[in-house]
Design an enzyme around this catalytic site. Sequence first.
Site, PDB file in Angstrom:
ATOM      1  CE  LYS A   1      -0.236  -0.366   4.996  1.00  0.00           C
ATOM      2  NZ  LYS A   1      -0.807   0.310   6.120  1.00  0.00           N
TER       3      LYS A   1
ATOM      4  CE1 TYR B   1       8.830  32.495   1.057  1.00  0.00           C
ATOM      5  CE2 TYR B   1       9.276  30.156   1.385  1.00  0.00           C
ATOM      6  CZ  TYR B   1       8.883  31.197   0.567  1.00  0.00           C
ATOM      7  OH  TYR B   1       8.544  30.951  -0.734  1.00  0.00           O
TER       8      TYR B   1
END
Length: 388
Positions: free
Chosen positions: A43, A271
């Site tokens: 998965k 930032y």
Amino acid sequence: MIKKDIQNFLGTRVEINLDLLKRNFTELKKNIDPKVKIAGVVKANAYGHDLHTISDELVMLGCDYLMVASLREALSIRKYFEKEKSHPSVPIMVMGATTQSDFELAIKANITLTLFSLEDANRLNALALDLKTTAKVHVKMDTGFNRLGYKDHRLMVEDIQKMVQMPAIYVEGLFTHLALTDRDSDAIQFRKFDDVISALQAIGIEIPLKHVCDSIGTIAYPERQYDLVRMGALLYGYCSRPTPFELSPIMNFKTNISAIKWIEAGEGVSYDSTYIVNEKRKIATLPVGYADGLPRMLSNQGYFIVSGMKAPIVGLMCMDQCMVDVTHISDCEVGSEVILFDSKALPLVLLASQAKTNRNEILSRISMRVPRVFFKEDKICKIVDYLL
Ligand SMILES: Cc1ncc(COP(=O)(O)O)c(C=O)c1O
């Protein structure tokens, strides 16, 4: 697109060693009862390693079953195998819930479904009858995880009794999942599972594939492997319990430095300038960020490896880039290789703890932007690039 003959690949990529996948599988096989079947859990894009390639390799290695979380993952494997004209009859099972509206798709692609209600069984049976085929199912039992499965075990036995009489349903399996809190609570879960098996046997029902254990369960309870084990992490080289054989993580996550600059005392990085240097520092920019799968929690946290040395992550992690301090690393330049995690210099579990998460979250979130470069015998044998 799958490219097969590129012998050198630079830039942000994961490198996956298929020889080590084989070694993990072979060691596992030696350590479990030969009668016990192995299901490869693939998965979440095979825990980030590429659903199709890993499914194909595992079946070639001798995996008996492939298991995924959702029907779309199962259909994707089936479609790929059809296209490649390989493994037409390999069993593929959805361990999660499937909505009734998708039952027909599942039946047509011969996907085994997990059931936990009589209503779903009736619907599946009716559809399979219409399609003149049989739908294979595993019934899920909740023994304490409280996620999916029958919680009322008496009702479950009654329902299974009805399901086995349905003409177009084949109850191939019965399973549960351990919470793995401690040995005492695991023992309670095993006991509940065994009680149901006994109750079914008492009314003449023998389910061929009974299964409980994932990687940790298989290692911690070698006597409890029942008919099948569901192996995910261990095949990829991870287990948080000591294993009786050596495990090798099969994936390394790498990039190459895209820019290097010196910044002066008082200047900030990234930032909000959350990292301000108090002396002249050498900063390397890496072309990898949270959109590639690196946790943003690594902002100003932890390090990567440049030229064998630790390069601390500085400033906020950006979507596509991040910065490391390489002032102390003279032996690095634009293009130098950076290890984001690997099995030696910077193990994934260490990176995960720096990011306050677990290894599966990092693996399964490595994004489609990152090419998967596969190696066999130290040579690139395949590159899966989801974008090109
Ligand atoms: C029901 C079920 N079985 C097996 C597995 C495989 O677990 P592991 O990766 O620990 O082997 C998982 C993974 O979460 C799962 O949800």
